[in-house]
Design a protein around this motif. Structure first.
Motif, short mmCIF file in Angstrom:
data_model
loop_
_atom_site.label_atom_id
_atom_site.label_comp_id
_atom_site.label_asym_id
_atom_site.label_seq_id
_atom_site.Cartn_x
_atom_site.Cartn_y
_atom_site.Cartn_z
N ARG A 80 -8.44 11.05 4.57
CA ARG A 80 -8.03 9.64 4.45
C ARG A 80 -8.67 9.08 3.19
O ARG A 80 -9.84 9.30 2.94
CB ARG A 80 -8.49 8.84 5.66
CG ARG A 80 -7.82 9.26 6.92
CD ARG A 80 -8.28 8.37 8.08
NE ARG A 80 -7.84 8.94 9.34
CZ ARG A 80 -6.63 8.80 9.86
NH1 ARG A 80 -5.74 8.09 9.22
NH2 ARG A 80 -6.33 9.36 11.00
N GLU A 81 -7.91 8.31 2.42
CA GLU A 81 -8.43 7.77 1.17
C GLU A 81 -8.97 6.36 1.34
O GLU A 81 -9.67 5.86 0.46
CB GLU A 81 -7.35 7.82 0.10
CG GLU A 81 -7.00 9.26 -0.26
CD GLU A 81 -5.93 9.36 -1.32
OE1 GLU A 81 -5.16 8.40 -1.51
OE2 GLU A 81 -5.87 10.43 -1.95
N ALA A 82 -8.66 5.72 2.45
CA ALA A 82 -9.17 4.38 2.70
C ALA A 82 -9.20 4.14 4.21
O ALA A 82 -8.48 4.80 4.97
CB ALA A 82 -8.27 3.33 2.03
N ARG A 83 -10.01 3.21 4.63
CA ARG A 83 -10.11 2.90 6.05
C ARG A 83 -8.74 2.45 6.58
O ARG A 83 -8.08 1.61 5.99
CB ARG A 83 -11.14 1.79 6.26
CG ARG A 83 -11.37 1.50 7.69
CD ARG A 83 -12.40 0.41 7.87
NE ARG A 83 -12.60 0.23 9.29
CZ ARG A 83 -13.76 0.02 9.84
NH1 ARG A 83 -14.83 -0.07 9.10
NH2 ARG A 83 -13.86 -0.12 11.13
N GLY A 84 -8.33 3.07 7.68
CA GLY A 84 -7.06 2.72 8.29
C GLY A 84 -5.86 3.39 7.63
O GLY A 84 -4.75 3.29 8.13
N ALA A 85 -6.07 4.08 6.50
CA ALA A 85 -4.96 4.72 5.80
C ALA A 85 -4.56 6.01 6.50
O ALA A 85 -5.35 6.62 7.20
CB ALA A 85 -5.37 5.03 4.35
N ARG A 86 -3.33 6.41 6.29
CA ARG A 86 -2.87 7.71 6.81
C ARG A 86 -3.55 8.81 6.00
O ARG A 86 -3.94 8.61 4.86
CB ARG A 86 -1.36 7.80 6.70
CG ARG A 86 -0.73 6.68 7.49
CD ARG A 86 0.53 6.97 8.19
NE ARG A 86 0.84 8.26 8.67
CZ ARG A 86 0.88 8.58 9.96
NH1 ARG A 86 0.56 7.71 10.87
NH2 ARG A 86 1.25 9.78 10.33
N ALA A 87 -3.68 9.95 6.60
CA ALA A 87 -4.35 11.08 5.95
C ALA A 87 -3.41 11.76 4.97
O ALA A 87 -2.74 12.73 5.31
CB ALA A 87 -4.86 12.05 7.00
N ARG A 88 -3.37 11.26 3.75
CA ARG A 88 -2.50 11.82 2.72
C ARG A 88 -3.27 12.25 1.48
O ARG A 88 -2.67 12.56 0.46
CB ARG A 88 -1.44 10.78 2.32
CG ARG A 88 -0.48 10.47 3.44
CD ARG A 88 0.64 9.57 2.96
NE ARG A 88 1.57 9.34 4.04
CZ ARG A 88 2.01 8.15 4.41
NH1 ARG A 88 1.62 7.07 3.78
NH2 ARG A 88 2.86 8.04 5.41
N GLY A 89 -4.59 12.23 1.56
CA GLY A 89 -5.41 12.59 0.41
C GLY A 89 -5.51 14.08 0.20
O GLY A 89 -4.64 14.85 0.61
#
Length: 136
Positions: A48-57
């Motif tokens: 995850r690239e940010a809090r609450g973001a989908r795991a697309r990193g």
């Protein structure tokens, strides 16, 4: 009076190597162990690239063990190390999902007591076969 352990310690590493360095005497043993291993999903997970973001990193880890037999073969020695690190009154909580519970002959801990399960409205629904308590 036993010496109090410092709060807030986090050890990073494989428990096969780390735990034996922590528990060298009976008074070092753990009263509680919580294990949340990979779930053998068969896919690569992303960060995850940010809090609450989908795991697309970036690729975080590969969660594919080549089948349930190889997954269990990876898990069993780790559970044995953790079991051996428990105090006489200790308990081990093992967080698994339905994929790991499909091998009925597998009994990782001889003194297994119960299943603690929950159900999300969009997730896996535990059944009596999985050890879930009947709804009332």
């Amino acid at each position: 009076m036993p010496k109090a352990a410092p709060d807030g310690l986090l050890y990073r590493g494989d428990c096969l190597l780390v735990v034996p360095t922590l528990v060298r005497r009976p008074e070092d043993a753990f009263d509680l162990v919580y294990v949340d291993p990979p779930f053998n999903t068969g896919v690569a997970h992303r960060a995850r690239e940010a809090r609450g973001a989908r795991a697309r990193g970036a690729r975080a880890y590969e969660d594919s063990w080549g089948g349930i037999e190889r997954f269990v073969a990876m898990l069993e020695p780790r559970l044995a190390v953790l079991r051996d690190a428990l105090s006489a009154r200790g308990s081990l909580w093992l967080h698994l999902d339905h994929r790991a519970c499909t091998k009925p002959s597998w009994s990782p801990i001889a003194s297994f007591r119960a299943v603690a399960s929950w159900a999300r409205s969009s997730g896996y629904q535990a059944t009596a076969r999985d050890g879930a308590a009947p709804r009332r």
